[in-house]
Design a protein around this motif. Sequence first.
Motif, PDB file in Angstrom:
ATOM      1  N   GLY A 213       0.815  -1.210   0.000  1.00 35.42           N
ATOM      2  CA  GLY A 213       0.000   0.000   0.000  1.00 35.42           C
ATOM      3  C   GLY A 213       0.845   1.255   0.000  1.00 35.42           C
ATOM      4  O   GLY A 213       0.562   2.217  -0.731  1.00 35.42           O
ATOM      5  N   ALA A 214       1.922   1.253   0.806  1.00 33.55           N
ATOM      6  CA  ALA A 214       2.787   2.432   0.879  1.00 33.55           C
ATOM      7  C   ALA A 214       3.510   2.679  -0.434  1.00 33.55           C
ATOM      8  O   ALA A 214       3.641   3.829  -0.885  1.00 33.55           O
ATOM      9  N   GLU A 215       3.978   1.599  -1.062  1.00 35.55           N
ATOM     10  CA  GLU A 215       4.679   1.748  -2.341  1.00 35.55           C
ATOM     11  C   GLU A 215       3.753   2.275  -3.431  1.00 35.55           C
ATOM     12  O   GLU A 215       4.218   2.904  -4.397  1.00 35.55           O
ATOM     13  N   ALA A 216       2.451   2.049  -3.275  1.00 33.71           N
ATOM     14  CA  ALA A 216       1.473   2.576  -4.224  1.00 33.71           C
ATOM     15  C   ALA A 216       1.029   3.983  -3.855  1.00 33.71           C
ATOM     16  O   ALA A 216       0.191   4.568  -4.545  1.00 33.71           O
ATOM     17  N   GLY A 217       1.571   4.520  -2.747  1.00 27.64           N
ATOM     18  CA  GLY A 217       1.259   5.885  -2.353  1.00 27.64           C
ATOM     19  C   GLY A 217       0.060   6.032  -1.455  1.00 27.64           C
ATOM     20  O   GLY A 217      -0.428   7.154  -1.252  1.00 27.64           O
ATOM     21  N   ASP A 218      -0.442   4.947  -0.877  1.00 25.71           N
ATOM     22  CA  ASP A 218      -1.621   5.033  -0.019  1.00 25.71           C
ATOM     23  C   ASP A 218      -1.278   5.804   1.264  1.00 25.71           C
ATOM     24  O   ASP A 218      -0.350   5.423   1.984  1.00 25.71           O
ATOM     25  N   PRO A 219      -2.005   6.880   1.570  1.00 24.95           N
ATOM     26  CA  PRO A 219      -1.654   7.702   2.741  1.00 24.95           C
ATOM     27  C   PRO A 219      -1.711   6.947   4.060  1.00 24.95           C
ATOM     28  O   PRO A 219      -0.861   7.148   4.932  1.00 24.95           O
ATOM     29  N   ALA A 220      -2.713   6.082   4.232  1.00 26.19           N
ATOM     30  CA  ALA A 220      -2.825   5.347   5.494  1.00 26.19           C
ATOM     31  C   ALA A 220      -1.636   4.415   5.686  1.00 26.19           C
ATOM     32  O   ALA A 220      -1.076   4.313   6.779  1.00 26.19           O
ATOM     33  N   ALA A 221      -1.230   3.723   4.625  1.00 27.63           N
ATOM     34  CA  ALA A 221      -0.092   2.807   4.713  1.00 27.63           C
ATOM     35  C   ALA A 221       1.200   3.570   4.984  1.00 27.63           C
ATOM     36  O   ALA A 221       2.035   3.141   5.790  1.00 27.63           O
TER      37      ALA A 221
END
Length: 310
Positions: A213-221
Amino acid sequence: MDSYLIGIDSGGTSCRVVLCDQTGRVLEKCTVPGHNPNADGFDALEQSLRRGLSAVLEKRGGLSAPLDAVHLGAAGGEGGNRARLEAMLRRLLPNARALSVSSDALIALSAGLGRKDGGVLIAGTGTVGFLRMGRRLPRFGGWGYLADEGGSGWHLGRDGFRAAMAGYDAGLSATALTALYEEHLGMKMCDAVPALYRGEVNLSACAPLVFRGAEAGDPAALDILSRNAAVLAGTVERMCRVFAAPLTVVLTGGLLREGSLYLEMLRRQTAALPVSLLLPDRPPVFGAVCLAAQAAGLPEDPAFSEHFTL
């Protein structure tokens, strides 16, 4: 007469045994199943050690072979377990001149720093930090997921689970983690909650979803990674205060690999501290061999590392 050293890196999943000569050259190596005595008991660990040691010593007389020194770095090797593990090694290797046992953290530190003082920070399913200050080994955390503040794979998975409840829990922002968790778990998040309390959800195994999720730019992740990296940075800060001098901290564990976003966050959050973060280029079992060489009374030799090739 030939001199032999044995280094053992015993984790909860695998156990690596290496036989070296006094120059650090690897003569034999073996990997067997690993067992943490706190989780699996001492008998299971002894069986694995017997198997691994028998394999590396088969050509040299078996378990009765004369050895200069043996060092076991074990998950669960600290505290009251140390004496029991030393007695276990003595039963298995009656002709070893020197035997020593430490935690797996200490051999990771030695893999990066040899015999020098410094620190080690492990971040995987759990987290723990240690300093080596002469004979002192101050500890930082490592009390398990129920007691530690955060930073581990379990905490990442738990925090991701919480964020993935968006849509059911009023006020939580929508996040890509919901779909990632539902796909991974094979159920809707509302069904995952009772499954969690039935012990059917492995939160540590969910940590890679947070990275995705973080690598996809998801703010929560991204927020989850940042908050947990801040816990690790706080541990490093405490280590710096206790060490009271410029400090090198060896990083190890599955979460702190080169190129990891988590590692980059930790580097940014510790940039103002008097600390150097080091990813060792030798595996922890090399640290066990280094400690065996020290126990054997061998002088520290820079070429020792060069000779060690798995």
